[in-house]
Design a protein around this motif. Structure first.
Motif, short mmCIF file in Angstrom:
data_model
loop_
_atom_site.label_atom_id
_atom_site.label_comp_id
_atom_site.label_asym_id
_atom_site.label_seq_id
_atom_site.Cartn_x
_atom_site.Cartn_y
_atom_site.Cartn_z
N GLY A 72 38.55 23.13 31.04
CA GLY A 72 39.00 24.51 31.03
C GLY A 72 40.02 24.77 32.11
N ARG A 73 40.36 26.02 32.24
CA ARG A 73 41.32 26.42 33.27
C ARG A 73 41.11 27.89 33.59
N THR A 74 41.51 28.27 34.77
CA THR A 74 41.47 29.67 35.16
C THR A 74 42.91 30.17 35.26
N ILE A 75 43.23 31.11 34.40
CA ILE A 75 44.56 31.73 34.41
C ILE A 75 44.49 32.92 35.35
N GLU A 76 45.47 33.01 36.24
CA GLU A 76 45.54 34.15 37.14
C GLU A 76 46.62 35.09 36.65
N ILE A 77 46.28 36.36 36.60
CA ILE A 77 47.23 37.41 36.23
C ILE A 77 47.38 38.29 37.46
N VAL A 78 48.60 38.39 37.95
CA VAL A 78 48.87 39.21 39.14
C VAL A 78 49.83 40.31 38.73
N TYR A 79 49.45 41.54 39.03
CA TYR A 79 50.30 42.69 38.75
C TYR A 79 50.92 43.17 40.06
N LEU A 80 52.23 43.35 40.04
CA LEU A 80 52.94 43.91 41.19
C LEU A 80 53.33 45.34 40.86
N PHE A 81 52.96 46.27 41.73
CA PHE A 81 53.25 47.69 41.54
C PHE A 81 54.15 48.18 42.67
N LEU A 82 55.22 48.88 42.31
CA LEU A 82 56.07 49.55 43.29
C LEU A 82 55.77 51.04 43.21
N ASN A 83 55.30 51.59 44.30
CA ASN A 83 54.87 52.99 44.38
C ASN A 83 53.78 53.30 43.35
N PRO A 84 52.65 52.60 43.48
CA PRO A 84 51.55 52.79 42.52
C PRO A 84 50.85 54.14 42.67
N ARG A 85 50.29 54.60 41.54
CA ARG A 85 49.51 55.83 41.52
C ARG A 85 48.33 55.61 40.59
N ILE A 86 47.17 56.05 41.00
CA ILE A 86 46.00 55.95 40.14
C ILE A 86 45.98 57.17 39.23
N LEU A 87 45.97 56.92 37.93
CA LEU A 87 45.92 58.00 36.94
C LEU A 87 44.49 58.40 36.62
N LYS A 88 43.60 57.40 36.61
CA LYS A 88 42.23 57.68 36.19
C LYS A 88 41.28 56.69 36.85
N GLU A 89 40.13 57.19 37.26
CA GLU A 89 39.03 56.37 37.77
C GLU A 89 37.78 56.73 36.99
N GLU A 90 36.94 55.71 36.73
CA GLU A 90 35.72 55.96 35.97
C GLU A 90 34.60 55.09 36.51
N GLY A 91 33.42 55.68 36.61
CA GLY A 91 32.25 54.94 37.04
C GLY A 91 32.19 54.74 38.55
N THR A 92 31.07 54.25 39.01
CA THR A 92 30.88 53.99 40.43
C THR A 92 30.15 52.67 40.61
N ILE A 93 30.69 51.84 41.49
CA ILE A 93 30.09 50.56 41.85
C ILE A 93 29.96 50.52 43.37
N TYR A 94 28.79 50.15 43.86
CA TYR A 94 28.59 49.93 45.29
C TYR A 94 28.69 48.43 45.53
N ARG A 95 29.49 48.04 46.52
CA ARG A 95 29.69 46.61 46.76
C ARG A 95 30.03 46.34 48.22
N LEU A 96 29.86 45.10 48.60
CA LEU A 96 30.23 44.66 49.95
C LEU A 96 31.65 44.11 49.92
#
Length: 178
Positions: A72-96
Motif C-alpha cells: 500500500g501507500r499513504t498519499i498526502e494531500i496538503v492544502y495551502l490557503f492564502l488569507n483563510p477564513r472558516i465558513l462553518k464549524e460543526e461538532g465538538t472533539i476534545y483532544r490532546l
C-alpha cells in the motif's frame, strides 16, 4: 561543519530551483508558499502571519492498501490557503495537542468538521509510489473532517491569537482500574 555528498547537494539545489519556478507559475508570493513547503518537507500543519497576510497549510493522509498484493501507500494531500477564513464549524472533539516549544500537550476543544475558504487555495497531492507532487488551484471552499478539521482549527487559532490555549496535561488524574 556538516558534510553533504556532492550529488545529493546537486539534487537538492535542482529541487529548490524547481520550487521557485512552480511559485512563479502559480503566481503566488514566495513567502506564501512556505507553509506548503514545510508541510511537505517536515510534515504537519503550518501557518504564519506576515503584515496583514495570513498563510496556512493543512495536511491530510489517505492510506490505500491492496490486500491481494499486500502492499500500500499513504498519499498526502496538503492544502495551502492564502488569507483563510472558516465558513462553518460543526461538532465538538476534545483532544490532546502539543504545539511548538511547549513542553507538554494541552487538552483543547476542536470542531469535528470545518469548511475553509481563502483568497487563493492550492491542493498538493504527494504519492510515494510515483514520486510526484501534483498541484492544483482550487476555487471552492475545502471541507475537512476529523484530523484535517483539527489541523485547520489549530492553525486558524495560531493565525488569530498567536498561541494555542488549552488545559494543561497535568490536570489529568491517574486512576488504576481493578
Amino acid at each position: 561543519m556538516i558534510y553533504v555528498e556532492y550529488q545529493h547537494l546537486k539534487k537538492l539545489l535542482k529541487f529548490t530551483l524547481n520550487e521557485k519556478k512552480i511559485m512563479k507559475r502559480l503566481k503566488i508570493p514566495q513567502d506564501a508558499f512556505i507553509p506548503l513547503l514545510f508541510s511537505m518537507r517536515f510534515g504537519g500543519d503550518w501557518s504564519f502571519v506576515k503584515n496583514s497576510e495570513k498563510f496556512m497549510a493543512v495536511k491530510e493522509k489517505i492510506t490505500k492498501y491492496d490486500e491481494n498484493k499486500k502492499i500500500g501507500r499513504t498519499i498526502e494531500i496538503v492544502y495551502l490557503f492564502l488569507n483563510p477564513r472558516i465558513l462553518k464549524e460543526e461538532g465538538t472533539i476534545y483532544r490532546l495537542e502539543k504545539c511548538g516549544e511547549k513542553g507538554e500537550r494541552e487538552l483543547v476543544k476542536r470542531p469535528y468538521r470545518v469548511v475553509v475558504e481563502a483568497d487563493y487555495i492550492i491542493k498538493a497531492s504527494l504519492d510515494p509510489l510515483d514520486l510526484k507532487i501534483k498541484l492544483k488551484k482550487i476555487k471552492e471552499p475545502v471541507k475537512f473532517e476529523g484530523s484535517g478539521a483539527y489541523g485547520a482549527s489549530h492553525e486558524m487559532e495560531h493565525l488569530s491569537k498567536g498561541r494555542i490555549s488549552g488545559r494543561p496535561f497535568w490536570e489529568f488524574k491517574y486512576e488504576i482500574e481493578e
